[in-house]
Write an enzyme that holds these catalytic residues in place. Structure first.
Site, PDB file in Angstrom:
ATOM      1  CB  VAL A 101      -0.978  -0.098   1.257  1.00 25.28           C
ATOM      2  CG1 VAL A 101      -2.009  -0.703   0.979  1.00 25.28           C
ATOM      3  CG2 VAL A 101      -0.398   0.045   2.831  1.00 25.28           C
ATOM      4  CB  SER A 102       0.437   4.718  -1.612  1.00 20.12           C
ATOM      5  OG  SER A 102       0.795   3.953  -2.720  1.00 20.12           O
ATOM      6  CB  THR A 103      -0.026   6.006   2.837  1.00 23.52           C
ATOM      7  OG1 THR A 103      -1.904   5.879   3.391  1.00 23.52           O
ATOM      8  CG2 THR A 103      -0.031   6.925   1.400  1.00 23.52           C
TER       9      THR A 103
END
Length: 235
Positions: A56-58
């Site tokens: 996931v990006s964050t």
């Protein structure tokens, strides 16, 4: 078959090795704290495993949905990263590279979880292929362990090459057009001595800011300071 710690000392020396046992073979593989053993009756093939990767990006996003789908697909180990796809350093992928063996399959929920771009994704597939490892994407239903999956990535590679050539052609056409109008590429030429002297005089007069001088003469601050330093040496 999964063995516990009581067997670890005996089996460790056979890690990633094959040895004949009667008419068959045994493949021993260690992943983290667990040791996996498979009896390969009359076969010399490797003990293959499904290794999952989720990203996931964050930090605010959660990995549960991806992890659940990877487990449902049969992944025995899952590695994760919580980092933007634009970042090249991803610890989870680094760990995966250390444990992947010939015959394994790297499983992702979606292709964009692995590659930062189409070029990066193709490079990953090429690396995995060189290691004898397949790539499987659940969302796109692509498996490079199959003929169809390999064909899809050959098409991806052709499209990436086409895109690079197209960009190159457009760049060259733009340069030719600019030259025809009297413009050339590269950094602008330096100021002539008269304008260099003007820049120094404006600076020494202290009535004009450095930013204004640079904007007026279309030069950068380091260039202006270089002119000033050169004038001080000459004086």
């Amino acid at each position: 078959m999964r063995l516990g710690k009581e067997n670890e000392g005996f089996l460790y020396r056979f890690l990633n090795k094959q040895f004949t046992l009667l008419t068959g073979r045994i493949m021993v593989k260690k992943l983290g704290k667990e040791i996996y053993v498979k009896y390969l009756s009359g076969s010399t093939s490797f003990f293959t495993m499904l290794i999952g990767y989720a990203r996931v990006s964050t930090q605010d996003q959660v990995l549960h949905a991806q992890e659940d789908q990877l487990r449902a697909a049969g992944c025995e180990r899952i590695f994760t990263d919580q980092v933007s796809g634009k970042v090249s350093e991803r610890p989870g992928l680094t760990e995966i590279k250390k444990i992947l063996r010939q015959g394994d399959t790297l499983v992702v929920w979606r292709l964009d979880r692995l590659g930062r771009s189409l070029r990066d994704l193709i490079d990953w597939v090429a690396y995995l292929d060189s290691e004898g490892v397949a790539l499987k994407s659940l969302h796109e239903s692509i498996d490079t362990g199959t003929s169809t999956g390999k064909l899809v990535f050959h098409l991806f590679g052709a499209l990436a090459e086409f895109e690079r050539n197209l960009i190159k052609e457009r760049t060259m056409a733009g340069l030719v057009s600019a030259r025809a109008r009297g413009r050339t590429g590269g950094r602008p030429t330096t100021l002539d001595p008269e304008k260099q002297d003007l820049a120094v005089r404006l600076y020494n007069a202290k009535n004009t800011t450095v930013r204004e001088i640079c904007e007026m003469l279309h030069i950068t601050k380091p260039t202006l300071y270089a002119y000033i330093q050169a004038s001080q040496k000459d004086s």
